[in-house]
Write a protein that holds these residues in place. Structure first.
Motif, PDB file in Angstrom:
ATOM      1  N   UNK A 172       0.876  -1.356  -0.144  1.00 49.16           N
ATOM      2  CA  UNK A 172       0.051   0.079   0.020  1.00 49.16           C
ATOM      3  C   UNK A 172       1.088   1.465   0.158  1.00 49.16           C
ATOM      4  N   UNK A 173       1.752   1.206   0.640  1.00 51.87           N
ATOM      5  CA  UNK A 173       2.717   2.592   0.994  1.00 51.87           C
ATOM      6  C   UNK A 173       1.987   3.539   1.993  1.00 51.87           C
ATOM      7  N   UNK A 174       2.817   4.768   2.126  1.00 54.82           N
ATOM      8  CA  UNK A 174       2.129   5.787   2.981  1.00 54.82           C
ATOM      9  C   UNK A 174       0.964   6.442   2.512  1.00 54.82           C
ATOM     10  N   UNK A 175       0.278   7.130   3.282  1.00 51.93           N
ATOM     11  CA  UNK A 175      -0.767   8.106   2.745  1.00 51.93           C
ATOM     12  C   UNK A 175      -0.340   9.023   1.968  1.00 51.93           C
ATOM     13  N   UNK A 176      -0.998   9.498   1.161  1.00 48.66           N
ATOM     14  CA  UNK A 176      -0.930  10.557  -0.159  1.00 48.66           C
ATOM     15  C   UNK A 176      -0.971   9.848  -1.461  1.00 48.66           C
ATOM     16  N   UNK A 177      -0.660  10.765  -2.150  1.00 43.53           N
ATOM     17  CA  UNK A 177      -0.789  10.354  -3.872  1.00 43.53           C
ATOM     18  C   UNK A 177       0.728   9.930  -4.222  1.00 43.53           C
ATOM     19  N   UNK A 178       0.726   8.770  -4.784  1.00 42.71           N
ATOM     20  CA  UNK A 178       1.936   8.102  -5.039  1.00 42.71           C
ATOM     21  C   UNK A 178       1.891   7.988  -6.602  1.00 42.71           C
ATOM     22  N   UNK A 179       2.830   8.024  -7.027  1.00 44.19           N
ATOM     23  CA  UNK A 179       2.952   7.793  -8.662  1.00 44.19           C
ATOM     24  C   UNK A 179       4.150   6.935  -9.188  1.00 44.19           C
ATOM     25  N   UNK A 180       4.053   6.201 -10.228  1.00 35.08           N
ATOM     26  CA  UNK A 180       4.983   5.492 -10.931  1.00 35.08           C
ATOM     27  C   UNK A 180       4.664   5.590 -12.223  1.00 35.08           C
ATOM     28  N   UNK A 181       5.941   6.088 -12.960  1.00 37.96           N
ATOM     29  CA  UNK A 181       5.670   6.698 -14.444  1.00 37.96           C
ATOM     30  C   UNK A 181       6.877   5.889 -15.300  1.00 37.96           C
ATOM     31  N   UNK A 182       6.184   6.020 -16.411  1.00 35.25           N
ATOM     32  CA  UNK A 182       6.987   5.418 -17.412  1.00 35.25           C
ATOM     33  C   UNK A 182       6.923   6.385 -18.825  1.00 35.25           C
ATOM     34  N   UNK A 183       7.832   6.836 -19.399  1.00 35.31           N
ATOM     35  CA  UNK A 183       7.636   7.884 -20.515  1.00 35.31           C
ATOM     36  C   UNK A 183       8.321   7.575 -21.765  1.00 35.31           C
ATOM     37  N   UNK A 184       7.741   7.611 -22.897  1.00 36.00           N
ATOM     38  CA  UNK A 184       8.438   7.121 -24.052  1.00 36.00           C
ATOM     39  C   UNK A 184       8.647   8.528 -24.941  1.00 36.00           C
ATOM     40  N   UNK A 185       9.832   9.186 -25.164  1.00 36.90           N
ATOM     41  CA  UNK A 185      10.016  10.226 -25.655  1.00 36.90           C
ATOM     42  C   UNK A 185       9.642   9.927 -27.227  1.00 36.90           C
ATOM     43  N   UNK A 186      10.229   8.803 -27.744  1.00 34.21           N
ATOM     44  CA  UNK A 186       9.915   8.572 -29.287  1.00 34.21           C
ATOM     45  C   UNK A 186       8.492   8.547 -29.549  1.00 34.21           C
ATOM     46  N   UNK A 187       7.480   8.104 -28.707  1.00 32.99           N
ATOM     47  CA  UNK A 187       6.247   7.888 -28.722  1.00 32.99           C
ATOM     48  C   UNK A 187       5.295   9.294 -28.244  1.00 32.99           C
ATOM     49  N   UNK A 188       5.974   9.716 -27.489  1.00 32.26           N
ATOM     50  CA  UNK A 188       5.138  10.873 -26.608  1.00 32.26           C
ATOM     51  C   UNK A 188       4.148  10.389 -25.931  1.00 32.26           C
ATOM     52  N   UNK A 189       4.357   9.312 -25.189  1.00 33.52           N
ATOM     53  CA  UNK A 189       3.355   8.683 -24.278  1.00 33.52           C
ATOM     54  C   UNK A 189       3.968   8.503 -22.996  1.00 33.52           C
ATOM     55  N   UNK A 190       3.064   8.914 -21.962  1.00 34.06           N
ATOM     56  CA  UNK A 190       3.292   8.695 -20.463  1.00 34.06           C
ATOM     57  C   UNK A 190       2.434   7.766 -19.931  1.00 34.06           C
ATOM     58  N   UNK A 191       2.851   6.824 -19.189  1.00 39.66           N
ATOM     59  CA  UNK A 191       1.977   5.728 -18.388  1.00 39.66           C
ATOM     60  C   UNK A 191       2.189   5.841 -17.177  1.00 39.66           C
ATOM     61  N   UNK A 192       0.951   5.880 -16.315  1.00 36.25           N
ATOM     62  CA  UNK A 192       1.169   6.472 -14.849  1.00 36.25           C
ATOM     63  C   UNK A 192       0.525   5.314 -14.167  1.00 36.25           C
TER      64      UNK A 192
END
Length: 166
Positions: A140-160
């Motif tokens: 679960x992790x601690x309280x709050x907003x937690x993000x894991x991000x993968x970004x492809x500069x070639x495709x210009x797509x951000x996965x979160x």
């Protein structure tokens, strides 16, 4: 004690049981669709995403997709955005995301999430990964907003993967 049913009574009982099962399945799938559905209305999107979009440079983001994975108190979301590098830089700074030093620490869920058809990070070979300091992939992790991000500069797509812990 011996039960004796006529063929008509047996068929009627089977029909009633099947009808009840059909109604239950329809109800269950209706709940799944309306509770755990792609969020197409911006007001349904998570707060951090709305805040980022409001404060980001105009025209930096296109084709936003959000899926609520559910939760009673804590929620998890998947986001996919088509965006440019300035937006990613802004997001990394404003959300205090750190680069992932070891790509073997990418959560299995990032690659194996099949809740929605548009979650396709495997199509991007140049992904760079970032995460919140306290993001725990399997906990679960601690309280709050937690993000894991993968970004492809070639495709210009951000996965979160977004965990909103109360």
């Amino acid at each position: 004690m011996r039960f004796r049913f006529s063929l008509r009574t047996c068929l009627l009982l089977i029909t009633i049981v099947c009808a009840c099962f059909g109604v239950w399945e329809a109800f269950r799938w209706g709940v799944v669709y309306w509770v755990f559905r792609p969020s197409e209305v911006r007001e349904d999107w998570p707060y951090p995403l709305n805040t980022l979009l409001e404060k980001s440079p105009a025209g930096a983001v296109d084709d936003v997709k959000v899926y609520d994975l559910g939760g009673l108190v804590d929620h998890e979301y998947l986001w996919r955005l088509k965006c440019d590098q300035p937006f990613v830089d802004y997001m990394l700074t404003s959300e205090e995301l750190n680069p992932l030093q070891d790509n073997t620490k990418v959560p299995d869920r990032f690659w194996n999430e099949d809740s929605v058809e548009w979650w396709t990070p495997e199509d991007c070979t140049d992904l760079k990964f970032y995460k919140s300091v306290n993001f725990q992939p399997d906990e679960r992790g601690p309280d709050g907003e937690l993000l894991f991000v993968g970004y492809s500069q070639e495709h210009g797509i951000l996965f979160v993967i977004h965990k909103s812990n109360f």
